[in-house]
Design a protein around this motif. Structure first.
Motif, PDB file in Angstrom:
ATOM      1  N   ASP A 112       0.739  -0.964  -0.142  1.00 29.60           N
ATOM      2  CA  ASP A 112       0.008   0.086  -0.023  1.00 29.60           C
ATOM      3  C   ASP A 112       1.062   1.337  -0.033  1.00 29.60           C
ATOM      4  OD1 ASP A 112      -2.667  -1.136  -0.107  1.00 29.60           O
ATOM      5  OD2 ASP A 112      -2.426  -1.549   2.179  1.00 29.60           O
ATOM      6  N   LYS A 161     -11.184 -10.065   4.774  1.00 29.28           N
ATOM      7  CA  LYS A 161     -11.551 -10.663   3.412  1.00 29.28           C
ATOM      8  C   LYS A 161     -13.085 -11.353   3.295  1.00 29.28           C
ATOM      9  CE  LYS A 161      -6.860 -10.554   1.817  1.00 29.28           C
ATOM     10  NZ  LYS A 161      -5.822 -11.010   2.722  1.00 29.28           N
ATOM     11  N   ILE A 171      -9.507  -2.048   5.722  1.00 27.46           N
ATOM     12  CA  ILE A 171      -8.254  -1.611   6.410  1.00 27.46           C
ATOM     13  C   ILE A 171      -7.080  -1.498   5.446  1.00 27.46           C
ATOM     14  CG2 ILE A 171      -6.595  -2.756   8.081  1.00 27.46           C
ATOM     15  CD1 ILE A 171      -9.002  -4.362   9.056  1.00 27.46           C
TER      16      ILE A 171
HETATM   17  C1  G1P Z   1      -3.743  -7.335   4.360  1.00 27.08           C
HETATM   18  C2  G1P Z   1      -4.457  -7.708   5.507  1.00 27.08           C
HETATM   19  C3  G1P Z   1      -5.935  -7.103   5.153  1.00 27.08           C
HETATM   20  C4  G1P Z   1      -5.643  -5.325   4.888  1.00 27.08           C
HETATM   21  C5  G1P Z   1      -4.628  -5.458   3.539  1.00 27.08           C
HETATM   22  C6  G1P Z   1      -4.109  -4.148   3.281  1.00 27.08           C
HETATM   23  O1  G1P Z   1      -3.941  -8.316   3.255  1.00 27.08           O
HETATM   24  O2  G1P Z   1      -4.630  -8.889   6.086  1.00 27.08           O
HETATM   25  O3  G1P Z   1      -6.692  -7.139   6.297  1.00 27.08           O
HETATM   26  O4  G1P Z   1      -6.999  -5.094   4.429  1.00 27.08           O
HETATM   27  O5  G1P Z   1      -3.404  -6.085   4.130  1.00 27.08           O
HETATM   28  O6  G1P Z   1      -3.705  -3.976   2.195  1.00 27.08           O
HETATM   29  P1  G1P Z   1      -3.182  -8.717   2.281  1.00 27.08           P
HETATM   30  O7  G1P Z   1      -3.103  -7.641   1.234  1.00 27.08           O
HETATM   31  O8  G1P Z   1      -1.708  -8.839   2.793  1.00 27.08           O
HETATM   32  O9  G1P Z   1      -3.865  -9.863   1.534  1.00 27.08           O
END
Ligand code: G1P
Length: 290
Positions: A130, A187, A199
């Motif tokens: 992100d 998710k 999030i």
């Molecule tokens: C993780 C978290 C998720 C969040 C996200 C943000 O998921 O588990 O709750 O919304 O990062 O980027 P991932 O992107 O690692 O699957």
């Protein structure tokens, strides 16, 4: 004051295979700077002094990236390339630590690996996928809320309904510039999502979280999920959400990565005008084919 940041970088990066077969997805460049460096620079701006990377297999390049590159530095010095030298040696006086996550068992398990490093203080977690426009300091705003509440703070963004199954989703009540979180689900299916508030990969956590992570069973995708631990924590302590300002780029998947590159290229003083020219020509060619 929050002094420590955790950067989980153990993920397999399967969305970028084969590029990520032997090198970390966090080293994918946005023009000339790897994703992970944006994360470190963002944390530096809010006074973070110690960085802990939770690494895994094939992540050595991250350690090398933040290490002194003696030979390269000598060469650049001898060639009088001081601008380039500045670009590569700005991390030499910082504290970087690395813990290896034995198996990629999920974000929650990665955070649990940080327990010995954290001791008794609040800390920041940054997910480098992100990428947030470096003009905005989301962390600064989150720290302000933390200082008032002394509780867990998570970053949020409204997303479209068809994206809810890719994120941790929360529901809550908005008060001033923050949300009081009422529920969190990792998710969810779009039909069961409590809202479209996602999030985003910026958290301020307190050491309390380890207690819940230690007891957690695998959740979504068979992994130990940070969102599930937060849900347990919420039963005993409040959690606040902050809606991020400034653009966020999802550089963790192909199309998002490409969009990030284009936007950063359009802002890069060295290449923006030539790149814009290229895009215009490309677009007009495409339009004439239509
Ligand atoms: C993780 C978290 C998720 C969040 C996200 C943000 O998921 O588990 O709750 O919304 O990062 O980027 P991932 O992107 O690692 O699957």
């Amino acid at each position: 004051m929050i002094k420590k940041a955790i950067l989980p970088v153990a993920g397999l990066g399967t969305r970028f295979l084969p590029a990520t077969k032997a090198s970390p997805k966090e080293m994918l460049p946005i023009i000339d700077k790897p994703l992970i460096q944006y994360a470190v620079e963002e944390a530096l701006k809010v006074g973070i002094e110690e960085f802990l990377f939770i690494t895994g297999k094939h992540k050595r390049a991250i350690e090398d990236h933040f290490d002194k590159a003696f030979e390269l530095e000598e060469r650049l010095k001898n060639a009088g390339k001081y601008e380039l030298l500045k670009k590569i040696n700005s991390f030499e006086n910082l504290n970087f630590a690395y813990i290896r996550q034995k198996e990629p068992k999920g974000l929650g398990d990665a955070i649990l690996c940080a327990k010995p490093f954290i001791q008794d203080e609040a800390f920041i977690v940054i997910l480098s996928d992100d990428l947030i426009d470096p003009q905005y300091s989301v962390l600064q705003e989150m720290i302000k809320i933390y200082e008032e509440k002394k509780a867990t703070i998570i970053a949020l963004e409204e997303i479209s309904q068809d994206e809810v199954s890719r994120y941790g989703i929360v529901s809550g009540q908005k008060i001033n510039n923050y949300y009081i979180i009422e529920d969190l689900v990792e998710k969810p299916d779009p039909a069961n999502a409590p809202s479209n508030l996602a999030i985003i990969g910026r958290y301020i956590l307190t050491p309390q979280i380890f207690k819940y992570l230690e007891k957690l069973e695998p959740g979504k995708g068979g992994e130990i999920q940070l969102t599930d631990a937060l849900r347990e924590l919420l039963k005993e302590s409040p959690i606040y959400g902050y809606i991020i300002k400034g653009k966020r780029y999802d550089a963790g998947e192909k199309l998002g990565y490409l969009k990030t590159l284009v936007e950063f290229a359009l802002k890069d003083p060295e290449i923006s005008s030539d790149f814009m020219q290229f895009l215009k020509e490309k677009l007009s060619n495409l339009q004439s084919i239509k």
